[in-house]
Design an enzyme around this catalytic site. Structure first.
Site, PDB file in Angstrom:
ATOM      1  N   VAL A 154       0.868  -1.173   0.000  1.00 11.92           N
ATOM      2  CA  VAL A 154       0.000   0.000   0.000  1.00 11.92           C
ATOM      3  C   VAL A 154       0.905   1.223   0.000  1.00 11.92           C
ATOM      4  CG1 VAL A 154      -1.988  -1.069   1.125  1.00 11.92           C
ATOM      5  CG2 VAL A 154      -0.187  -0.029   2.520  1.00 11.92           C
ATOM      6  N   SER A 155       0.384   2.340  -0.495  1.00 16.29           N
ATOM      7  CA  SER A 155       1.227   3.519  -0.679  1.00 16.29           C
ATOM      8  C   SER A 155       1.434   4.324   0.584  1.00 16.29           C
ATOM      9  CB  SER A 155       0.617   4.422  -1.756  1.00 16.29           C
ATOM     10  OG  SER A 155       0.541   3.740  -2.992  1.00 16.29           O
ATOM     11  N   LYS A 156       0.406   4.415   1.433  1.00 20.06           N
ATOM     12  CA  LYS A 156       0.495   5.289   2.596  1.00 20.06           C
ATOM     13  C   LYS A 156       1.013   4.562   3.823  1.00 20.06           C
ATOM     14  CE  LYS A 156      -3.148   8.417   1.031  1.00 20.06           C
ATOM     15  NZ  LYS A 156      -4.434   9.070   1.372  1.00 20.06           N
TER      16      LYS A 156
END
Length: 204
Positions: A8-10
């Site tokens: 996931v990016s965050k």
């Protein structure tokens, strides 16, 4: 052995890996063989990915939920899969635009091989045309030049790239040597063909 990778990016906890984890487990990956990152796909040296690639052995298969979880950059993606193939490691994508890729099968290897070859060929053509165009413009006392038109190969790459959640339109247009207007005349924001794109492929 099946080994899974998810990302996931965050990093603030606002995104979770539950959907990806469930999909990987459903595909037969043991929970102890799943690696993860909370980082942007722009980073090639993600610690989870590095550990995952290091753990893979000949005969293993790397499974990802979507192609953009592994990489958001076409060059990095192709280089990674070429490295896996050379180590006799397979790659399987569960969903999304890359769901046809399963390098453990002959058909899957063919699909990715064609994809990679076309990408490399098109990059070389873009470079050659760019240099030729700039040289011609300089000879006429001009700098820069108009973007090159859409081609069937560029269109297929655009369709695949627009399907990735982290694709930057400006970067994609620069890579393909086309304008935003040209891109959106042929492909929708979610990677679906528009009328001009359909007409272009029908002329092949």
């Amino acid at each position: 052995m099946l080994i899974g990778y998810m990302r996931v990016s965050k990093t603030d906890g606002s995104q979770v890996n539950d959907l990806q984890r469930d999909a990987l487990i459903g595909a037969g990956v043991d929970m102890t063989h799943i690696y993860e990152d909370r980082a942007s796909g722009k980073q090639e040296d993600r610690p989870g990915l590095m550990a995952c690639l290091k753990a893979l052995r000949a005969g293993d298969t790397l499974i990802v939920w979507k192609l953009d979880r592994l990489s958001r950059d076409l060059r990095h993606l192709i280089n990674t899969v070429h490295d896996l193939t050379g180590r006799e490691i397979g790659l399987k994508v569960l969903t999304g635009h890359g769901a046809t890729i399963d390098t453990t099968t002959a058909a899957g290897k063919l699909v990715f091989g064609i994809f990679a070859t076309l990408a490399e060929f098109e990059r070389e053509l873009i470079a050659e045309r760019t240099f030729a165009g700039l040289a011609s413009a300089r000879a006429r006392g001009r700098c820069g030049g108009r973007p090159y038109k859409m081609t069937p190969v560029k269109l297929r790459l655009a369709m695949a790239s627009m399907g990735w959640t982290e694709t930057t339109v400006g970067t994609l247009c620069k890579e393909l040597g086309i304008s935003r207007q040209t891109l959106y005349r042929h492909v929708s924001p979610d990677g679906q063909l528009r009328n001009d794109g359909i007409k272009l492929l029908n002329r092949e």
